[in-house]
Design a protein around this motif. Structure first.
Motif, PDB file in Angstrom:
ATOM      1  N   TRP A 179      12.986  61.579 -60.539  1.00  0.00           N
ATOM      2  CA  TRP A 179      13.757  62.822 -60.419  1.00  0.00           C
ATOM      3  C   TRP A 179      12.923  64.034 -60.821  1.00  0.00           C
ATOM      4  N   GLU A 180      12.891  65.018 -59.953  1.00  0.00           N
ATOM      5  CA  GLU A 180      12.279  66.299 -60.318  1.00  0.00           C
ATOM      6  C   GLU A 180      13.210  67.066 -61.244  1.00  0.00           C
ATOM      7  N   ILE A 181      14.514  67.015 -60.939  1.00  0.00           N
ATOM      8  CA  ILE A 181      15.550  67.584 -61.805  1.00  0.00           C
ATOM      9  C   ILE A 181      16.402  66.416 -62.305  1.00  0.00           C
ATOM     10  N   LEU A 182      16.476  66.230 -63.603  1.00  0.00           N
ATOM     11  CA  LEU A 182      17.187  65.087 -64.173  1.00  0.00           C
ATOM     12  C   LEU A 182      18.696  65.253 -63.986  1.00  0.00           C
ATOM     13  N   PRO A 183      19.337  64.395 -63.186  1.00  0.00           N
ATOM     14  CA  PRO A 183      20.793  64.489 -63.022  1.00  0.00           C
ATOM     15  C   PRO A 183      21.496  63.739 -64.153  1.00  0.00           C
ATOM     16  N   LEU A 184      22.533  64.347 -64.691  1.00  0.00           N
ATOM     17  CA  LEU A 184      23.245  63.761 -65.818  1.00  0.00           C
ATOM     18  C   LEU A 184      24.698  63.445 -65.457  1.00  0.00           C
ATOM     19  N   ALA A 185      25.205  62.383 -66.039  1.00  0.00           N
ATOM     20  CA  ALA A 185      26.635  62.045 -65.975  1.00  0.00           C
ATOM     21  C   ALA A 185      27.141  62.026 -67.411  1.00  0.00           C
ATOM     22  N   LEU A 186      28.042  62.951 -67.747  1.00  0.00           N
ATOM     23  CA  LEU A 186      28.469  63.128 -69.136  1.00  0.00           C
ATOM     24  C   LEU A 186      29.968  63.399 -69.222  1.00  0.00           C
ATOM     25  N   ASN A 187      30.493  63.203 -70.424  1.00  0.00           N
ATOM     26  CA  ASN A 187      31.872  63.600 -70.703  1.00  0.00           C
ATOM     27  C   ASN A 187      31.988  65.123 -70.679  1.00  0.00           C
ATOM     28  N   PRO A 188      33.202  65.657 -70.570  1.00  0.00           N
ATOM     29  CA  PRO A 188      33.381  67.109 -70.555  1.00  0.00           C
ATOM     30  C   PRO A 188      33.042  67.753 -71.901  1.00  0.00           C
ATOM     31  N   GLU A 189      33.142  69.088 -71.950  1.00  0.00           N
ATOM     32  CA  GLU A 189      32.922  69.819 -73.191  1.00  0.00           C
ATOM     33  C   GLU A 189      33.794  69.252 -74.305  1.00  0.00           C
ATOM     34  N   GLY A 190      33.228  69.206 -75.505  1.00  0.00           N
ATOM     35  CA  GLY A 190      33.950  68.645 -76.636  1.00  0.00           C
ATOM     36  C   GLY A 190      33.455  67.271 -77.024  1.00  0.00           C
ATOM     37  N   CYS A 191      32.653  66.648 -76.150  1.00  0.00           N
ATOM     38  CA  CYS A 191      32.105  65.324 -76.441  1.00  0.00           C
ATOM     39  C   CYS A 191      30.784  65.491 -77.191  1.00  0.00           C
ATOM     40  N   ILE A 192      30.613  64.761 -78.290  1.00  0.00           N
ATOM     41  CA  ILE A 192      29.412  64.908 -79.107  1.00  0.00           C
ATOM     42  C   ILE A 192      28.186  64.341 -78.402  1.00  0.00           C
ATOM     43  N   PHE A 193      28.365  63.349 -77.507  1.00  0.00           N
ATOM     44  CA  PHE A 193      27.229  62.823 -76.746  1.00  0.00           C
ATOM     45  C   PHE A 193      26.692  63.896 -75.804  1.00  0.00           C
ATOM     46  N   ARG A 194      27.579  64.629 -75.190  1.00  0.00           N
ATOM     47  CA  ARG A 194      27.164  65.738 -74.317  1.00  0.00           C
ATOM     48  C   ARG A 194      26.397  66.779 -75.128  1.00  0.00           C
ATOM     49  N   ALA A 195      26.926  67.118 -76.322  1.00  0.00           N
ATOM     50  CA  ALA A 195      26.278  68.115 -77.162  1.00  0.00           C
ATOM     51  C   ALA A 195      24.881  67.674 -77.577  1.00  0.00           C
ATOM     52  N   HIS A 196      24.718  66.398 -77.915  1.00  0.00           N
ATOM     53  CA  HIS A 196      23.399  65.891 -78.312  1.00  0.00           C
ATOM     54  C   HIS A 196      22.429  65.898 -77.127  1.00  0.00           C
ATOM     55  N   ALA A 197      22.926  65.582 -75.935  1.00  0.00           N
ATOM     56  CA  ALA A 197      22.061  65.611 -74.749  1.00  0.00           C
ATOM     57  C   ALA A 197      21.545  67.028 -74.517  1.00  0.00           C
ATOM     58  N   PHE A 198      22.436  68.012 -74.594  1.00  0.00           N
ATOM     59  CA  PHE A 198      22.041  69.405 -74.382  1.00  0.00           C
ATOM     60  C   PHE A 198      21.047  69.848 -75.457  1.00  0.00           C
ATOM     61  N   ALA A 199      21.327  69.489 -76.727  1.00  0.00           N
ATOM     62  CA  ALA A 199      20.452  69.902 -77.821  1.00  0.00           C
ATOM     63  C   ALA A 199      19.068  69.281 -77.695  1.00  0.00           C
ATOM     64  N   ALA A 200      19.013  68.039 -77.214  1.00  0.00           N
ATOM     65  CA  ALA A 200      17.714  67.366 -77.067  1.00  0.00           C
ATOM     66  C   ALA A 200      16.912  67.929 -75.907  1.00  0.00           C
ATOM     67  N   LEU A 201      17.574  68.193 -74.782  1.00  0.00           N
ATOM     68  CA  LEU A 201      16.863  68.650 -73.587  1.00  0.00           C
ATOM     69  C   LEU A 201      16.537  70.138 -73.623  1.00  0.00           C
ATOM     70  N   GLY A 202      17.332  70.908 -74.374  1.00  0.00           N
ATOM     71  CA  GLY A 202      17.168  72.357 -74.386  1.00  0.00           C
ATOM     72  C   GLY A 202      15.765  72.843 -74.688  1.00  0.00           C
ATOM     73  N   PRO A 203      15.111  72.339 -75.747  1.00  0.00           N
ATOM     74  CA  PRO A 203      13.774  72.841 -76.096  1.00  0.00           C
ATOM     75  C   PRO A 203      12.657  72.326 -75.183  1.00  0.00           C
ATOM     76  N   THR A 204      12.939  71.384 -74.316  1.00  0.00           N
ATOM     77  CA  THR A 204      11.900  70.799 -73.476  1.00  0.00           C
ATOM     78  C   THR A 204      11.717  71.620 -72.196  1.00  0.00           C
ATOM     79  N   GLU A 205      10.663  71.300 -71.477  1.00  0.00           N
ATOM     80  CA  GLU A 205      10.409  71.968 -70.204  1.00  0.00           C
ATOM     81  C   GLU A 205      11.031  71.214 -69.024  1.00  0.00           C
ATOM     82  N   ARG A 206      11.675  70.093 -69.319  1.00  0.00           N
ATOM     83  CA  ARG A 206      12.277  69.294 -68.253  1.00  0.00           C
ATOM     84  C   ARG A 206      13.492  70.003 -67.673  1.00  0.00           C
ATOM     85  N   ARG A 207      13.594  70.020 -66.353  1.00  0.00           N
ATOM     86  CA  ARG A 207      14.766  70.594 -65.686  1.00  0.00           C
ATOM     87  C   ARG A 207      15.847  69.521 -65.569  1.00  0.00           C
TER      88      ARG A 207
END
Length: 294
Positions: free
Chosen positions: A174-202
């Motif tokens: 994948w050039e752009i990493l596609p994600l399947a996640l729970n809606p807002e309010g899920c802590i797994f979603r929040a951790h995924a965003f926090a982990a990917l945010g500082p990286t250069e990966r799209r």
């Protein structure tokens, strides 16, 4: 002695507050306060020390608490023996679908053999919703992922979070990493965003669902990556290795909420057995391990 007053007393003590106790007891805060005042008048002692931030037991309150719990347990046993609750006790459990599918197959047969008359209502949702329902008195026990400190949650341990993809899918596909996640309010979603945010990966959230099935299907089809705990990796999928370049996700904490003052043999046995099964899971790091690591 009025057991309703004792139940209010035990609930306030375990919730550490009148507002939280009121939600559990389905009464207003002022009604619970009046019950405690009546009990204090009967005892001739102040049972709680009230401050602007907390409610703590006084020494007389601390002496009364174990006797109050014992009296409530005796009342529950008497009602059961005399057949007062002829339909059988109802235990309302809240947990996620993935936790239910992991722990209940072992718990239910064992518990039903000991307490065949007890009825069980299982409510599955995301952890934030379950904690809210518990605090509103809609659940008797909730097994959840901790989102923040509460007055009723008891920490059982922690589990690592892992990236998960289909067995035949590579992250570099994948050039752009596609994600399947729970809606807002899920802590797994929040951790995924926090982990990917500082990286250069799209990356992009392509699939969203409150149901594990709605998340698992696109992942199993090789259409997206997701975040799980090791016990929840679906069939046909694998954990992404560290060498594949996705950032670490950290851990989630698992906690149990139990209704204060609920002391029947069946309820205590149900909660204790569920806790035993959860803490025996290979992927759960015990509190002793976490403390030693810290």
């Amino acid at each position: 002695m009025d057991t309703d007053l004792l139940r209010a007393f035990v609930t306030v003590a375990e919730c550490e507050g009148f507002s939280a106790a009121g939600k559990v007891l389905h009464r207003t805060q002022s009604a619970v306060s009046l019950q405690i005042k009546r009990l204090e008048d009967q005892m001739g002692e102040s049972l709680f020390e009230r401050t602007s931030r907390s409610v703590v037991l006084t020494p007389p309150g601390g002496r009364l608490l174990p006797y109050a719990r014992h009296m409530l347990k005796l009342q529950d046993e008497a009602r059961r023996v005399m057949g007062v609750d002829r339909q059988g006790e109802l235990i309302r459990l809240g947990t996620s679908e993935e936790q239910a599918s992991t722990y209940l197959p072992e718990l239910l047969p064992r518990f039903a053999a000991r307490f065949p008359e007890v009825r069980l209502e299982v409510n599955c949702s995301i952890s934030g919703s379950l904690v809210h329902d518990f605090q509103e008195g809609l659940l008797d026990v909730a097994l959840v992922v901790r989102h923040g400190p509460t007055q009723t949650g008891r920490l059982l341990g922690r589990e690592p979070m892992v990236w998960v993809v289909a067995e035949d899918r590579a992250i570099d596909d994948w050039e752009i990493l596609p994600l399947a996640l729970n809606p807002e309010g899920c802590i797994f979603r929040a951790h995924a965003f926090a982990a990917l945010g500082p990286t250069e990966r799209r990356w992009d959230v392509r699939y969203s669902s409150r149901s594990p099935t709605g998340i698992n299907l696109p992942v199993q089809a090789g259409l997206a990556a997701t975040v799980k705990t090791p016990r929840s990796v679906p069939e046909g999928c694998r954990i992404v290795g560290e060498e594949e370049g996705l950032p670490p996700l950290g851990h989630v904490e698992i906690e149990m909420h139990r209704t204060p003052g609920h002391s029947s043999d069946a309820f205590v046995a149900f909660c204790d057995e569920l806790e035993h099964i959860v803490t025996a899971t290979d992927s759960l790091e015990s509190l002793e391990y976490v403390a030693a690591e810290g």
